[in-house]
Design an enzyme around this catalytic site. Structure first.
Site, short mmCIF file in Angstrom:
data_model
loop_
_atom_site.label_atom_id
_atom_site.label_comp_id
_atom_site.label_asym_id
_atom_site.label_seq_id
_atom_site.Cartn_x
_atom_site.Cartn_y
_atom_site.Cartn_z
N ILE A 17 -57.71 -1.16 -7.74
CA ILE A 17 -57.96 -0.30 -6.58
C ILE A 17 -57.29 1.05 -6.75
O ILE A 17 -57.89 2.10 -6.47
CB ILE A 17 -57.47 -0.99 -5.29
N ASN A 84 -50.08 1.82 -2.87
CA ASN A 84 -51.04 0.80 -3.25
C ASN A 84 -50.40 -0.36 -4.01
O ASN A 84 -50.90 -1.49 -3.97
CB ASN A 84 -52.14 1.44 -4.13
N ILE A 87 -47.87 -7.04 -4.58
CA ILE A 87 -47.93 -8.40 -5.13
C ILE A 87 -48.80 -9.24 -4.21
O ILE A 87 -48.63 -9.20 -2.99
CB ILE A 87 -46.53 -9.03 -5.23
N TYR A 149 -47.07 -13.28 1.96
CA TYR A 149 -47.99 -12.17 1.71
C TYR A 149 -48.55 -11.63 3.03
O TYR A 149 -48.60 -10.42 3.26
CB TYR A 149 -49.12 -12.64 0.80
N TYR A 181 -61.07 -9.97 -0.70
CA TYR A 181 -60.89 -10.19 -2.13
C TYR A 181 -61.66 -9.14 -2.94
O TYR A 181 -62.88 -9.03 -2.84
CB TYR A 181 -61.35 -11.59 -2.53
#
Length: 251
Positions: A17, A84, A87, A149, A181
């Site tokens: 990304i 950006n 993890i 996360y 995703y």
């Protein structure tokens, strides 16, 4: 739209990304600094796409302070800041030690905070700026099997909303992009983890990830980059404190 004369800094900009956003901003005329820990990856990306590489570890405050300062010295104030680097790893809470939790937070939220802080210092010298944090659909809802996360990405969204409130009426905007995703290097890593955890085949594990996106496919990094580019358009100046979902129909 032209971004001529603007300096963009993107953490984790050597792949996925981050690299897609870097290329989109470069194509619009910006000078783009990409940062990351892997010098070889950064240099390859920079040579291929005419970007400026700078080794920087978002878990290390002094590395960020020095890295952003060097980037500003080379290209001028950062006016487009894209935190950006991150993890993405799942683990059940009862199997999680403090080291896992702290490592995730140090990258995903501490790194975001420090990157924005240092870029804002130079952005204040200008009359225009964009902060575009790459969060996740997990920043808006709970992601099963990944509470740490999820917490880190929710924190990113909260930071962006707080900054947007602080800077109302000023020529800077703060927004978060929240993809589902995306087809990046993280996908095979997560496939391996799913296989290890569940005993699924590679095809079955990939189907789990693809199936989590309502439109039934992985999202291209360029789709995320297009949203970041739009947030830099002068016409997006009233878009502030928002979470832009790129999730194939997730809501």
């Amino acid at each position: 739209m032209t971004l001529d004369g603007k300096h963009a800094l993107i953490t984790g900009g050597g792949t996925g990304i981050g690299l897609a956003i870097a290329v989109a901003l470069r194509d619009a005329g910006a000078s783009v600094t990409i940062t990351g820990r892997r010098e070889d990856v950064l240099n390859d990306a920079a040579r291929t796409h005419d970007l400026t590489p700078r080794v920087m570890d978002v878990q290390d405050e002094s590395s960020i302070v020095d890295g952003v300062a060097a980037a500003v010295a080379q290209h001028g104030p950062v006016q487009i800041c894209v935190p950006n680097a991150g993890i993405a790893e799942g683990r059940a809470l009862h199997k999680m030690d403090l080291a896992f939790w702290r490592n995730m937070m140090a990258t995903n939220i501490d790194g975001t905070f420090l990157t924005i802080r240092e870029c804002l210092t130079s952005m204040h010298q200008t009359n225009w700026g964009r902060v575009i944090a790459i969060s996740s659909i997990a920043g808006l809802r709970g992601l099963k099997g990944a509470p740490c996360y999820t917490a880190s990405k929710h924190a990113m969204v909260g930071l962006i909303r707080g900054l947007a409130a602080d800077y109302l009426g000023k020529p800077y905007t703060f927004n978060a992009i929240c993809p589902a995703y995306v087809d990046t290097d993280i996908v095979p890593q997560n496939i391996d983890r799913i296989m290890t955890r569940t005993g699924m085949s590679e095809a079955e594990a990939k189907a789990v990830m693809v199936g989590a996106n309502p439109h039934g496919r992985l999202i291209a990094p360029e789709e995320v980059a297009a949203a970041a580019l739009w947030l830099c358009d002068p016409a997006s100046g009233s878009v502030n404190g928002q979470t832009i979902q790129i999730a194939g129909g997730e809501f």
